[in-house]
Design an enzyme around this catalytic site. Structure first.
Site, PDB file in Angstrom:
ATOM      1  N   MET A  66       0.852  -1.202   0.000  1.00 49.83           N
ATOM      2  CA  MET A  66       0.000   0.000   0.000  1.00 49.83           C
ATOM      3  C   MET A  66       0.884   1.246   0.000  1.00 49.83           C
ATOM      4  SD  MET A  66      -3.443  -0.901   2.053  1.00 49.83           S
ATOM      5  CE  MET A  66      -2.845  -0.632   3.705  1.00 49.83           C
ATOM      6  N   HIS A  86       9.082   1.099   3.347  1.00 51.17           N
ATOM      7  CA  HIS A  86      10.184   1.130   4.315  1.00 51.17           C
ATOM      8  C   HIS A  86      11.056  -0.098   4.078  1.00 51.17           C
ATOM      9  CE1 HIS A  86       7.821  -1.859   6.401  1.00 51.17           C
ATOM     10  NE2 HIS A  86       6.803  -1.024   6.475  1.00 51.17           N
ATOM     11  N   GLY A 108      11.275  -2.857   5.421  1.00 50.20           N
ATOM     12  CA  GLY A 108      10.568  -4.149   5.407  1.00 50.20           C
ATOM     13  C   GLY A 108      10.074  -4.478   4.004  1.00 50.20           C
ATOM     14  N   HIS A 109       9.498  -3.476   3.317  1.00 48.71           N
ATOM     15  CA  HIS A 109       9.049  -3.713   1.937  1.00 48.71           C
ATOM     16  C   HIS A 109      10.239  -4.021   1.020  1.00 48.71           C
ATOM     17  CE1 HIS A 109       5.693  -0.975   3.358  1.00 48.71           C
ATOM     18  NE2 HIS A 109       5.012  -2.005   2.888  1.00 48.71           N
ATOM     19  N   GLN A 125     -10.335  -2.456   2.625  1.00 43.27           N
ATOM     20  CA  GLN A 125      -9.822  -3.169   3.808  1.00 43.27           C
ATOM     21  C   GLN A 125      -9.763  -2.268   5.037  1.00 43.27           C
ATOM     22  OE1 GLN A 125      -5.937  -3.952   1.672  1.00 43.27           O
ATOM     23  NE2 GLN A 125      -5.114  -3.779   3.737  1.00 43.27           N
ATOM     24  N   GLY A 185       4.715  -9.965   3.713  1.00 44.33           N
ATOM     25  CA  GLY A 185       5.490  -9.848   4.941  1.00 44.33           C
ATOM     26  C   GLY A 185       4.912 -10.726   6.042  1.00 44.33           C
ATOM     27  N   GLN A 226      -2.874 -12.195   7.753  1.00 44.02           N
ATOM     28  CA  GLN A 226      -3.095 -11.882   6.328  1.00 44.02           C
ATOM     29  C   GLN A 226      -2.466 -12.964   5.444  1.00 44.02           C
ATOM     30  OE1 GLN A 226      -2.854  -7.846   4.428  1.00 44.02           O
ATOM     31  NE2 GLN A 226      -0.825  -8.499   3.840  1.00 44.02           N
ATOM     32  N   VAL A 239      11.218  -7.445   9.238  1.00 44.88           N
ATOM     33  CA  VAL A 239      12.406  -6.606   9.448  1.00 44.88           C
ATOM     34  C   VAL A 239      12.126  -5.702  10.653  1.00 44.88           C
ATOM     35  CG1 VAL A 239      13.942  -4.883   8.431  1.00 44.88           C
ATOM     36  CG2 VAL A 239      12.964  -6.684   7.005  1.00 44.88           C
TER      37      VAL A 239
HETATM   38  O1  PAF Z   1      -0.180  -5.796   3.422  1.00 45.99           O
HETATM   39  C1  PAF Z   1      -0.592  -4.851   2.719  1.00 45.99           C
HETATM   40  O2  PAF Z   1       0.093  -3.865   2.495  1.00 45.99           O
HETATM   41  C2  PAF Z   1      -2.005  -4.925   2.141  1.00 45.99           C
HETATM   42  O3  PAF Z   1      -2.877  -5.534   3.015  1.00 45.99           O
HETATM   43  C3  PAF Z   1      -2.053  -5.591   0.765  1.00 45.99           C
HETATM   44  C4  PAF Z   1      -1.640  -7.052   0.841  1.00 45.99           C
HETATM   45  C5  PAF Z   1      -1.147  -4.846  -0.198  1.00 45.99           C
HETATM   46  C6  PAF Z   1      -3.468  -5.554   0.196  1.00 45.99           C
HETATM   47  O4  PAF Z   1      -3.935  -4.248   0.075  1.00 45.99           O
END
Ligand code: PAF
Length: 296
Positions: A28, A32, A34-35, A58, A144, A150, A173
């Site tokens: 989203m 950072h 972690g991504h 969400q 992650g 999730q 991370v």
């Molecule tokens: O983990 C996230 O950033 C969100 O929940 C995702 C998986 C991108 C779905 O919008």
């Protein structure tokens, strides 16, 4: 790095489809370290497409959808230094324009923890992830491990809907002091930032109890809850059996998720650790079975 700024330009990804796998890292934004770790994990398997989309479905009423940090240009600048083949940044109309009547309903793994506190949240996650899978058509998708529930809920969707995507859960991370990296850490001022350490502290307390031989889930949960006493609101502090997220039997053993969620100042934070508890002791493990132990 190709930047695909809407579904009309998705054809730009076609050149990335080689005999090898195409990898999707859904995000989203508000990226950072972690991504970036997800990206680096993914790049070991094939060209990486990072999607950036703040998914309205969400977020519940009163949650931080409007406030959620959005800065596509700085996200792109960060990704430019990473092994990213393409960024897909769709609009809300791309993802939810008419007709928009069909959605995905999460199964049993979504019932407790964040699913109980945020009704409809995982339906929104699954709906957007299914759409992203349909649009990007990845062979592998990296998520992650910090968002453990999730990962498990998406895993169930992939299995139940027979989607041809392999999921990878990448290791969480952490900052040097143990705080799990999260886009929502930006909401924390210095005092709340210090208090936020109670989440990783609670997991450490639960894990230490297991390492000292505690096998009663209620006792482990009590210790974690006590360690969270610095938070403003405790949403949960639980031990759950992996992968179904069911309550742990006593004596506790096998794959165990220790998971906490709490509100600290303006931020609702989550953290977890996946553990294997057996005769050899207690060791960190992957959430999603079947992935080689070296992938984390
Ligand atoms: O983990 C996230 O950033 C969100 O929940 C995702 C998986 C991108 C779905 O919008």
């Amino acid at each position: 790095m190709i930047v695909v700024r809407g579904s009309a330009e998705l054809g730009g990804l076609e050149g990335l489809r080689r005999p090898g796998p195409l990898v999707l890292v859904p995000t989203m934004g508000a990226l950072h370290e972690g991504h970036l770790n997800l990206v680096r994990q993914g790049a070991a398997h094939g060209p990486v497409v990072v999607s950036i989309f703040v998914n309205p479905t969400q977020f519940g009423p009163g949650e931080d959808f409007e406030a959620y940090p959005r800065d596509l240009e700085s996200d792109l600048a960060l990704l430019a230094g990473e092994p990213v083949a393409a960024v897909f940044a769709p609009t809300v109309a791309d993802m939810y324009g008419a007709p928009g009547e069909v959605s995905v309903r999460a199964g049993r793994r979504a019932e407790g923890l964040c699913g109980a506190i945020r009704p409809g949240h995982f339906d929104g996650v699954l709906t957007v992830v299914a759409k992203l899978f349909g649009m990007v058509r990845p062979d592998i998708a990296v998520f992650g491990r910090k968002d453990a529930q999730q990962c498990l809920v998406i895993d169930q969707m992939v299995r139940d809907l027979r989607l041809a995507v392999t999921l990878v859960d990448a290791v969480t991370v952490r900052e040097a002091d143990g705080l799990a990296m999260s886009s929502r850490n930006r909401y924390l001022g210095p005092a709340d930032r210090a208090r936020a350490l109670c989440l990783s502290g609670a997991l450490a307390a639960g894990r230490a109890a297991l390492e000292h031989g505690e096998r009663d889930a209620a006792s482990v949960e009590r210790l974690m809850r006590e360690a969270l006493s610095g938070a403003d609101v405790i949403d949960y502090a639980v031990a759950r059996a992996l992968p179904e997220m069911s309550p742990c039997a006593t004596p506790l053993g096998g794959g165990i998720l220790l998971a906490v969620a709490a509100r600290v100042g303006p931020a609702r934070l989550i953290d977890n650790v996946a553990l294997r508890v057996d005769a050899q002791g207690v060791a960190e493990t992957h959430l999603l079975a079947g992935w080689p132990a070296t992938a984390g």
